[in-house]
Design a protein around this motif. Sequence first.
Motif, PDB file in Angstrom:
ATOM      1  N   ALA A  62      43.826  14.309  13.708  1.00  0.00           N
ATOM      2  CA  ALA A  62      44.829  14.548  14.753  1.00  0.00           C
ATOM      3  C   ALA A  62      46.021  13.678  14.429  1.00  0.00           C
ATOM      4  CB  ALA A  62      44.259  14.165  16.107  1.00  0.00           C
ATOM      5  N   GLY A  63      47.108  14.266  13.952  1.00  0.00           N
ATOM      6  CA  GLY A  63      48.230  13.405  13.580  1.00  0.00           C
ATOM      7  C   GLY A  63      49.484  14.196  13.255  1.00  0.00           C
ATOM      8  N   ARG A  64      50.401  13.502  12.609  1.00  0.00           N
ATOM      9  CA  ARG A  64      51.748  14.056  12.481  1.00  0.00           C
ATOM     10  C   ARG A  64      51.845  15.329  11.652  1.00  0.00           C
ATOM     11  NH1 ARG A  64      54.738   8.496  11.282  1.00  0.00           N
ATOM     12  NH2 ARG A  64      52.865   8.377  10.035  1.00  0.00           N
ATOM     13  N   SER A 116      43.573  -8.716   8.165  1.00  0.00           N
ATOM     14  CA  SER A 116      44.748  -8.613   7.300  1.00  0.00           C
ATOM     15  C   SER A 116      45.987  -8.266   8.136  1.00  0.00           C
ATOM     16  CB  SER A 116      44.527  -7.593   6.181  1.00  0.00           C
ATOM     17  OG  SER A 116      44.725  -6.280   6.645  1.00  0.00           O
ATOM     18  N   TYR A 117      45.833  -7.408   9.163  1.00  0.00           N
ATOM     19  CA  TYR A 117      46.997  -7.076   9.990  1.00  0.00           C
ATOM     20  C   TYR A 117      47.454  -8.261  10.833  1.00  0.00           C
ATOM     21  CZ  TYR A 117      47.337  -2.091   8.992  1.00  0.00           C
ATOM     22  OH  TYR A 117      47.554  -0.887   8.382  1.00  0.00           O
ATOM     23  N   ILE A 118      46.493  -8.986  11.402  1.00  0.00           N
ATOM     24  CA  ILE A 118      46.955 -10.050  12.305  1.00  0.00           C
ATOM     25  C   ILE A 118      47.461 -11.278  11.529  1.00  0.00           C
ATOM     26  CG2 ILE A 118      45.527  -9.270  14.259  1.00  0.00           C
ATOM     27  CD1 ILE A 118      43.653 -11.506  13.867  1.00  0.00           C
ATOM     28  N   SER A 156      55.970   7.795  23.099  1.00  0.00           N
ATOM     29  CA  SER A 156      55.804   6.915  21.946  1.00  0.00           C
ATOM     30  C   SER A 156      54.324   6.941  21.556  1.00  0.00           C
ATOM     31  CB  SER A 156      56.230   5.489  22.291  1.00  0.00           C
ATOM     32  OG  SER A 156      55.226   4.882  23.093  1.00  0.00           O
ATOM     33  N   PHE A 157      54.033   6.477  20.354  1.00  0.00           N
ATOM     34  CA  PHE A 157      52.641   6.515  19.898  1.00  0.00           C
ATOM     35  C   PHE A 157      51.738   5.690  20.816  1.00  0.00           C
ATOM     36  CE2 PHE A 157      49.341   4.510  17.133  1.00  0.00           C
ATOM     37  CZ  PHE A 157      48.520   5.624  17.074  1.00  0.00           C
ATOM     38  N   LEU A 158      52.220   4.525  21.228  1.00  0.00           N
ATOM     39  CA  LEU A 158      51.384   3.692  22.102  1.00  0.00           C
ATOM     40  C   LEU A 158      51.199   4.319  23.478  1.00  0.00           C
ATOM     41  CD1 LEU A 158      52.229  -0.052  21.382  1.00  0.00           C
ATOM     42  CD2 LEU A 158      50.069   1.153  21.002  1.00  0.00           C
ATOM     43  N   LEU A 179      37.820  15.292   9.210  1.00  0.00           N
ATOM     44  CA  LEU A 179      38.788  14.669   8.328  1.00  0.00           C
ATOM     45  C   LEU A 179      39.385  13.442   8.988  1.00  0.00           C
ATOM     46  CD1 LEU A 179      40.368  18.075   7.446  1.00  0.00           C
ATOM     47  CD2 LEU A 179      38.915  16.721   5.955  1.00  0.00           C
ATOM     48  N   MET A 180      39.428  12.359   8.231  1.00  0.00           N
ATOM     49  CA  MET A 180      40.033  11.152   8.782  1.00  0.00           C
ATOM     50  C   MET A 180      41.495  11.439   9.084  1.00  0.00           C
ATOM     51  SD  MET A 180      38.256   8.084   6.675  1.00  0.00           S
ATOM     52  CE  MET A 180      38.047   8.903   5.101  1.00  0.00           C
ATOM     53  N   ARG A 181      41.958  10.975  10.235  1.00  0.00           N
ATOM     54  CA  ARG A 181      43.304  11.231  10.751  1.00  0.00           C
ATOM     55  C   ARG A 181      43.543  12.721  10.981  1.00  0.00           C
ATOM     56  NH1 ARG A 181      47.354   7.334  10.149  1.00  0.00           N
ATOM     57  NH2 ARG A 181      46.413   5.303  10.045  1.00  0.00           N
ATOM     58  N   ARG A 195      53.671  -3.365  17.935  1.00  0.00           N
ATOM     59  CA  ARG A 195      54.739  -2.358  17.991  1.00  0.00           C
ATOM     60  C   ARG A 195      54.559  -1.369  16.860  1.00  0.00           C
ATOM     61  NH1 ARG A 195      59.439  -5.154  16.640  1.00  0.00           N
ATOM     62  NH2 ARG A 195      58.142  -6.981  16.220  1.00  0.00           N
ATOM     63  N   PHE A 196      54.900  -0.136  17.120  1.00  0.00           N
ATOM     64  CA  PHE A 196      54.950   0.862  16.053  1.00  0.00           C
ATOM     65  C   PHE A 196      56.397   1.301  15.957  1.00  0.00           C
ATOM     66  CE2 PHE A 196      50.519   0.995  17.132  1.00  0.00           C
ATOM     67  CZ  PHE A 196      49.899   1.246  15.918  1.00  0.00           C
ATOM     68  N   GLU A 197      57.036   0.934  14.855  1.00  0.00           N
ATOM     69  CA  GLU A 197      58.438   1.315  14.755  1.00  0.00           C
ATOM     70  C   GLU A 197      58.607   2.408  13.729  1.00  0.00           C
ATOM     71  OE1 GLU A 197      60.406  -2.457  14.471  1.00  0.00           O
ATOM     72  OE2 GLU A 197      59.723  -2.772  16.522  1.00  0.00           O
ATOM     73  N   ASP A 208      58.477   2.197   9.797  1.00  0.00           N
ATOM     74  CA  ASP A 208      58.046   0.896   9.286  1.00  0.00           C
ATOM     75  C   ASP A 208      56.551   0.667   9.423  1.00  0.00           C
ATOM     76  OD1 ASP A 208      60.639   0.410   8.830  1.00  0.00           O
ATOM     77  OD2 ASP A 208      60.965  -0.750  10.664  1.00  0.00           O
ATOM     78  N   GLY A 209      55.863   1.542  10.116  1.00  0.00           N
ATOM     79  CA  GLY A 209      54.445   1.304  10.358  1.00  0.00           C
ATOM     80  C   GLY A 209      54.276   0.241  11.435  1.00  0.00           C
ATOM     81  N   PRO A 210      53.039  -0.185  11.635  1.00  0.00           N
ATOM     82  CA  PRO A 210      52.769  -1.115  12.724  1.00  0.00           C
ATOM     83  C   PRO A 210      53.310  -2.512  12.440  1.00  0.00           C
ATOM     84  CG  PRO A 210      50.764  -0.586  11.481  1.00  0.00           C
ATOM     85  CD  PRO A 210      51.847   0.222  10.886  1.00  0.00           C
ATOM     86  N   ILE A 233      37.217  12.868  16.442  1.00  0.00           N
ATOM     87  CA  ILE A 233      37.356  11.406  16.471  1.00  0.00           C
ATOM     88  C   ILE A 233      38.313  11.068  17.601  1.00  0.00           C
ATOM     89  CG2 ILE A 233      39.157  11.472  14.681  1.00  0.00           C
ATOM     90  CD1 ILE A 233      37.862   8.652  13.798  1.00  0.00           C
ATOM     91  N   ILE A 234      37.994  10.003  18.337  1.00  0.00           N
ATOM     92  CA  ILE A 234      38.822   9.681  19.493  1.00  0.00           C
ATOM     93  C   ILE A 234      40.244   9.389  19.035  1.00  0.00           C
ATOM     94  CG2 ILE A 234      36.871   8.803  20.780  1.00  0.00           C
ATOM     95  CD1 ILE A 234      37.934   5.967  20.230  1.00  0.00           C
ATOM     96  N   PHE A 235      41.209   9.684  19.903  1.00  0.00           N
ATOM     97  CA  PHE A 235      42.587   9.393  19.554  1.00  0.00           C
ATOM     98  C   PHE A 235      42.917   7.983  20.014  1.00  0.00           C
ATOM     99  CE2 PHE A 235      47.101   9.234  19.682  1.00  0.00           C
ATOM    100  CZ  PHE A 235      47.415   9.764  18.445  1.00  0.00           C
ATOM    101  N   ALA A 236      43.053   7.097  19.072  1.00  0.00           N
ATOM    102  CA  ALA A 236      43.322   5.686  19.350  1.00  0.00           C
ATOM    103  C   ALA A 236      43.862   5.103  18.052  1.00  0.00           C
ATOM    104  CB  ALA A 236      42.038   4.984  19.769  1.00  0.00           C
TER     105      ALA A 236
END
Length: 681
Positions: free
Chosen positions: A365-367, A488-490, A380-382, A361-363, A425-427, A430-432, A408-411
Amino acid sequence: MNRGFWYLHRAKATAWTEAGMKSEDELTGSISTEKGFGGYRVVAFEARFAQEMAKLIVSHGGEPLVAPAMAEVPLGQNVSAFDFAERLFRGELPVVVFLTGVGTRALFEVLETRYSRAQLVEALGKVTVVARGPKPVSALRGFSVPVTVAVPEPNTWHELLETMDASERCPALKGLTVAVQEYGVPNTELLQELKKRGAQVLQVPVYRWALPEDTRPVEQAIQRLIAGDCQVALFTNAMQVSHLFQLATQMGVTDPLRDAMSHVVVGSVGPLCSLALRELGVPVDFEPHHPKMGQLVAEAAQQAHKLLAQKSTRGNGGFVTAAVFREEADKTGATNWDKLESSAFLRACRRLPTDFTPIWLMRQAGRYMPEYREIRAKNSFLELCKNSDLAAEVTVTAAHRLGVDAAIIFADILLIVEPMGLGLRFEKGDGPSIDGMIRTHADVARLREVEPEESLSYVFDAIRKTRAGLRSDIPLIGFAGAPFTLASYIVEGGASKNYRHTKALMYGEPAAWHAMMASIARSLVKYLNGQIAAGAQAVQLFDSWVGCLSPDDYRDFVLPYTRQVIEGVKPGVPVINFSTGTSSYLEIVSSAGGDVIGIDWRVDLGEAWSRIGFDKGIQGNLDPLLLFADPTTIKARALRLLEKTAGRPGYIFNLGHGILPETPVDNVLTLVDAVHEFSRK
Ligand code: CP3
């Protein structure tokens, strides 16, 4: 004689007064012994100083159970090594392969009891010397032996053979005798492959330590550990670990022993010993500040009560103590490629029939997972992404807990933006968010191309550790964001609703756009191949946001770069090309490449597959929100999806996008079980 079984009561401690024994002060140093074991049963496997070990445990208030797990083999008994040297001197061995650093040194130690080093170096100087990796290379350099062929990472027998086959400096093997230095378990796959090439193989094992003549004490210790009769286990070298599990395997109790070990306090004298334990799925609770036996016992005595209390409250499923399983202990540390290749996931990637439909399953490993939240509360996530031990543990624990067929690798897809020269930053909530957005031609010019071996080495470290910790039949998926989603992110500086700035650059400064996409694509190729070299068996590209584009814009502004990335991935490694919101032009997305096309839930699975073509695999399609439904509905929908595949090989069960943070874990387990149960043939 140090052979035997020490099971002492405190009263008997005074019995250990044999001549030659080290004084207690010498062994314990200045560590305070106030708290002590308080009557705990302490099992240890030290052989040479077994009696001293027993006495130390007693002096710290423990009940010792010392079962020597090894016996020293005299150097002169290494007949195969001497036979090897004689044949080398006679010129019968044109190729010599050195597999390990420790083994190379042990071989020299043995041979130097009979021959001079100069004699050995001269003889090896006349033949082709192959070294499997940096460790044998540095051992050989230490002896001034010239290395003809050095094998690149990840130094498995695959690279070894590929390099030998390709190297002009290595003769064709047909009809030649190839000597292979061995230390520990022989590498049967390598031997077979050498024989397939027409070579005769001379195995050159070196023995420094063997199982003790009388194995009963260790067997009894194993039984008592399994019976829950011990509270502390102490290891003073890595060979003890391997012998312990060798005997447990003979007794057929590997799993119960591993399970038992997760309930006792495990102390390891130093990093090599800890590595051996972890590779066998035994969590290590502590290492002493100095790698000494006395220090190990003293610090164990100080901490045992606290550590044991932590272990019992945290339980077995906890992240920190989670056993990192490895079904078979592979003492050479090599990956079991055959098992991985025959896994349902990799077979499905290659559209080969499988016994059941693989699911991950995508994601995964997560919250939504309490274990993740626990570990995340302290980092922190980073920090988590950059701590390769924790990242590996998160991946392995999630995969094993869920019972899925791939990890799936955790990254994160955004890690790559830092070495591009941008801030990340991950706040909370607010997301990244990304500092130093790319909006103009000038901005594009300052975008750096990524040299991942330097800047993203932590990801590769995590992959190596994850691979070592995963069950040997669970493939590991590497990943990256696809060029558009990263762009799109950058450009936006974070998440976006309508991609205003991204499209402004695309339409307004097409030359800048193309330069940016080409730069991203080149970085991605290096990054993904680095992940593969570190131990990923397949890779997925996430084009999460590309569905905001029209089919023409996808074709003109995105497709060439996604294709460039996919074509750049090491041949033979499956690529999953995943996107969302692209149902209306799946054919075009698919034409960018990929062995498997990942789809969202907005399109019918059967229809999507026939449009993509049955010569490709397909992944996904379950709406992630279905995981909030009741178990009966989840099962019914899983079954419905499976029916749509018409039993064709090449389907990988997954969601249409990542698991949401609020998803109930039990529902995820229900889904995984249902897919396995319904699809099993
Ligand atoms: O099991 C796994 O899949 C773990 C690895 C993984 C993460 N992110 C960890 C993560 C993967 C494969 C990703 C991919 C990713 N990251 C994508 C593509 C997949 C998708 O969902 O479309 C995207 C778009 C990102 C960027 C990103 N990272 C977002 C939008 C967020 C969520 C921000 C938020 O606060 O909700 C992240 C953070 C992130 N990535 C988390 C995890 C576990 C949560 C971080 C936390 O613990 O707070």
